[in-house]
Design an enzyme around this catalytic site. Structure first.
Site, short mmCIF file in Angstrom:
data_model
loop_
_atom_site.label_atom_id
_atom_site.label_comp_id
_atom_site.label_asym_id
_atom_site.label_seq_id
_atom_site.Cartn_x
_atom_site.Cartn_y
_atom_site.Cartn_z
N HIS A 49 -10.18 -5.75 -2.88
CA HIS A 49 -11.26 -5.66 -1.88
C HIS A 49 -12.41 -4.91 -2.54
O HIS A 49 -12.46 -3.68 -2.50
CB HIS A 49 -10.77 -4.93 -0.63
CG HIS A 49 -9.76 -5.71 0.15
ND1 HIS A 49 -10.07 -6.88 0.80
CD2 HIS A 49 -8.43 -5.52 0.35
CE1 HIS A 49 -8.99 -7.37 1.40
NE2 HIS A 49 -7.97 -6.55 1.13
N ASN A 63 2.26 -4.43 -3.52
CA ASN A 63 0.86 -4.84 -3.35
C ASN A 63 0.04 -3.62 -2.95
O ASN A 63 0.47 -2.82 -2.11
CB ASN A 63 0.83 -5.89 -2.22
CG ASN A 63 -0.49 -6.60 -2.06
OD1 ASN A 63 -1.05 -7.09 -3.03
ND2 ASN A 63 -0.98 -6.67 -0.83
N GLU A 90 -6.01 -10.39 -2.36
CA GLU A 90 -6.86 -10.29 -1.17
C GLU A 90 -8.34 -10.18 -1.55
O GLU A 90 -9.10 -9.40 -0.95
CB GLU A 90 -6.45 -9.06 -0.32
CG GLU A 90 -4.99 -9.03 0.05
CD GLU A 90 -4.59 -7.87 0.96
OE1 GLU A 90 -5.47 -7.20 1.50
OE2 GLU A 90 -3.37 -7.65 1.11
N GLU A 119 0.80 -1.23 0.00
CA GLU A 119 0.00 0.00 0.00
C GLU A 119 0.83 1.28 0.00
O GLU A 119 0.67 2.15 0.87
CB GLU A 119 -0.99 -0.03 1.18
CG GLU A 119 -1.91 -1.24 1.09
CD GLU A 119 -2.83 -1.41 2.30
OE1 GLU A 119 -2.81 -0.56 3.19
OE2 GLU A 119 -3.57 -2.40 2.34
N ASP A 160 -12.12 -10.08 -1.97
CA ASP A 160 -13.44 -10.27 -1.36
C ASP A 160 -14.38 -9.23 -1.95
O ASP A 160 -13.94 -8.26 -2.57
CB ASP A 160 -13.43 -10.26 0.18
CG ASP A 160 -12.75 -9.06 0.82
OD1 ASP A 160 -12.57 -8.03 0.14
OD2 ASP A 160 -12.40 -9.15 2.01
O1 G2I Z 1 -7.74 -4.53 5.96
C1 G2I Z 1 -7.82 -5.59 5.08
C2 G2I Z 1 -6.48 -5.88 4.45
C3 G2I Z 1 -6.08 -4.75 3.52
N1 G2I Z 1 -4.82 -5.04 2.86
C4 G2I Z 1 -3.72 -5.38 3.72
C5 G2I Z 1 -4.11 -6.48 4.70
O2 G2I Z 1 -3.05 -6.75 5.58
C6 G2I Z 1 -5.36 -6.13 5.46
O3 G2I Z 1 -5.63 -7.23 6.34
C7 G2I Z 1 -6.25 -6.90 7.53
C8 G2I Z 1 -6.46 -8.16 8.35
O4 G2I Z 1 -7.29 -9.06 7.63
C9 G2I Z 1 -7.15 -7.80 9.66
O5 G2I Z 1 -7.24 -8.95 10.50
O6 G2I Z 1 -5.47 -6.02 8.26
C10 G2I Z 1 -6.14 -5.54 9.41
C11 G2I Z 1 -5.35 -4.45 10.07
O7 G2I Z 1 -4.97 -3.48 9.16
C12 G2I Z 1 -6.36 -6.72 10.37
O8 G2I Z 1 -7.11 -6.30 11.48
C13 G2I Z 1 -6.47 -6.41 12.70
C14 G2I Z 1 -7.29 -5.65 13.72
O9 G2I Z 1 -7.35 -4.30 13.31
C15 G2I Z 1 -6.65 -5.75 15.05
O10 G2I Z 1 -7.45 -5.14 16.00
C16 G2I Z 1 -6.41 -7.22 15.41
O11 G2I Z 1 -5.66 -7.31 16.61
O12 G2I Z 1 -6.35 -7.77 13.09
C17 G2I Z 1 -5.63 -7.90 14.29
C18 G2I Z 1 -5.39 -9.38 14.56
O13 G2I Z 1 -6.60 -10.07 14.62
#
Ligand code: G2I
Length: 511
Positions: A242, A206, A271, A165, A273
């Site tokens: 996304h 990415n 990614e 990003e 969805d």
């Molecule tokens: O936001 C969707 C994706 C966008 N592109 C980059 C990816 O890395 C991103 O993935 C998401 C994860 O799927 C989430 O699971 O990234 C988020 C954070 O930017 C992730 O969320 C975080 C929560 O914000 C936290 O509170 C939590 O502790 O997941 C953490 C682990 O469960």
């Protein structure tokens, strides 16, 4: 280095694939509607076209055995959703912890899956110590981080999202501690460090909202063109994808992928969805299926699109509802791990035979079953049934009947049947037991379920119908040899439960 090394992504699995092939043949010969398992997994279908099909996952999801059963079988590639990010792997400067990421690479190794490393340099999920460094120290810290992590996972990840990003929506570079300290040079520096630490990994940039032609993808195009001109090690561009039904499909996605491919780069959908404003309805579900299908079609049409990763495969573990309140239902499987119409759209687009999403019609009805009865020797049989319309047209339920086949064993020949609960209302569910003139193996009776009315929209399911039956003398059954009996405790496609529309068989195999 950007024109070779494509084959590792497309590998199929060895023995399990062969066994699945044999099973496919055996089941096909017996006739009856093909199930997902009979046609090969999403990854097997993709691999037949030289691509992979993968899913994100996370450590907290792995204790869920029903979840990992699908994750380990349907997908040929996995991406850790969080466990390789900087805040997890180097929470304190110089103190590395790869335990969580190692769990993911171990899972992948056990299931013959490739792993996409995600991600080395990102402004988010960055421990606060990085932002607190004097700018003069950021380059060394970044290089150290990239070097340690890429070296640790050398041989275990096939590709890295080295920088994640880097752009704002208008195509300007995003502010981050790295950009502040090094300007845009941080990207080349990170790529070179990753290449030095793991020369075999495919190195990617990415981003999201670069799937279609537009200012942001133009910026990525300009950046990667310059990096390639400078001889910086770079193998591909990751398009997160996304998507949301309310924002339309990315403009000319295939053409956009192709222009990156024409630079000599690989392209990956990293990614995927497709979220929607809740509640879901038939129109949104149909649009979602179309978007998933169009992404698959775009990837298939571009030779250097190496594969597709969904950002987890089930709504149960989606990032969407917590980030976009009121939105969700973005994934290929429902929260209870049943495949949705989008799943069948993907299968069909990947060349799966006769995908039920194609035409719709009653042939797209599926019976799903779970046993709500842990005792196979008592005086009641308790099947849980549900019907799913995986097609594109509504089905009138008053035309539909379902048969659960069983043996009476000894005792009275009169039966009582019950619907104990269903979200569609037991008052609209009919049930009776009928005897077979000629007993079959595992069946001399069947429980027939029907409906007084209602219709099942495209993509809709009845929800569970909790059924129960007993003999009038309450004598015991031996269910263990009953044709339709199963032991699964969560709903799954059941080919030994048969479905009829207007009396014509549309699903399952009769005994
Ligand atoms: O936001 C969707 C994706 C966008 N592109 C980059 C990816 O890395 C991103 O993935 C998401 C994860 O799927 C989430 O699971 O990234 C988020 C954070 O930017 C992730 O969320 C975080 C929560 O914000 C936290 O509170 C939590 O502790 O997941 C953490 C682990 O469960």
């Amino acid at each position: 280095m950007n024109s070779v090394k494509r084959c590792r992504h497309s590998r199929t699995r060895g023995l399990p694939t062969l066994l699945a092939g044999a099973l496919t043949l055996a089941l096909t010969l017996t006739g009856g509607p093909a199930t997902a398992a009979q046609q090969g997994t999403l990854h097997e279908l993709a691999a037949a076209q030289g691509k992979y099909f993968g899913s994100a996952t996370d450590n907290s999801e792995l204790p869920d055995a029903a979840y990992t059963a699908v994750l380990g079988s349907e997908f040929g590639q996995i991406t850790p959703g969080n466990s390789m990010k900087w805040d997890t792997t180097e929470p304190v400067q110089g103190q590395f912890n790869f335990a969580k990421g190692d769990v993911i690479t171990d899972f992948a190794a056990q299931h013959g899956q490739s792993v996409r490393g995600h991600t080395l340099v990102w402004h988010s999920q960055l421990p606060s110590w990085v932002g607190a460094l004097p700018p003069a120290e950021v380059e060394a810290a970044m290089t150290h981080h990239v070097t340690e992590e890429a070296a640790h996972y050398r041989g275990k990840v096939t590709a890295w999202d080295v920088v994640n990003e880097p752009f704002n929506e208008d195509g300007t570079f995003r502010t981050s501690p790295f950009h502040t300290a090094m300007g845009t040079d941080y990207i080349a520096t990170a790529l070179r460090a990753a290449h030095a630490a793991d020369p075999d990994a495919e190195l990617y940039l990415n981003d999201y909202n670069i799937e279609g032609l537009g200012a942001k993808s133009d910026a990525m195009y300009a950046l990667v063109s310059e990096l390639l001109d400078e001889g910086v090690p770079l193998d591909g561009v990751g398009m997160q994808a996304h998507l949301a039904v309310q924002y339309g499909f990315p403009y000319q996605m295939q053409a956009n992928m192709q222009r990156f491919a024409d630079l000599g780069l690989d392209v990956a959908v990293t990614e995927l969805d497709v979220r929607m404003q809740l509640p879901a309805d038939a129109a949104k579900i149909a649009t979602q299926s179309t978007y998933y299908r169009q992404v698959v079609e775009a990837c298939l049409a571009v030779e250097r699109c190496v594969g597709i990763t969904v950002w987890d495969y089930t709504d149960k573990y989606s990032w969407v509802p917590s980030t976009f309140p009121g939105q969700g239902a973005a994934n290929l499987y429902e929260e209870n791990l049943l495949p949705k119409p989008a799943y069948y759209a993907v299968r069909t687009a990947l060349g799966g035979e006769g995908g039920p999403g194609e035409g719709g019609g009653p042939g797209a009805l599926r019976a799903q079953y779970r046993s709500s009865d842990s005792s196979t020797g008592d005086n009641q049989i308790k099947p849980g049934l549900q019907l799913v319309n995986t097609g594109g047209t509504a089905v009138s339920l008053s035309d539909v009947t379902v048969r659960y086949w069983f043996t009476a064993d000894n005792g009275a020949s009169r039966y009582s049947t019950w619907c104990d609960w269903s979200p569609i209302g037991c008052s609209s569910v009919t049930h009776r037991v009928a005897a077979l003139g000629t007993p079959k193996a595992g069946a001399d009776h069947y429980l027939e379920v029907g409906f007084t009315g209602g219709s099942l929209a495209p993509g809709a399911a009845t929800g569970e119908i909790q059924l129960r039956l007993n003999k009038s003398d309450w004598s015991n059954f031996d269910e263990s040899d009953d044709y339709s009996h199963g032991t699964g405790t969560s709903y799954a496609d059941a080919s030994k439960i048969t479905v009829y529309v207007g009396g014509e068989p549309v699903w399952g195999i009769e005994p």
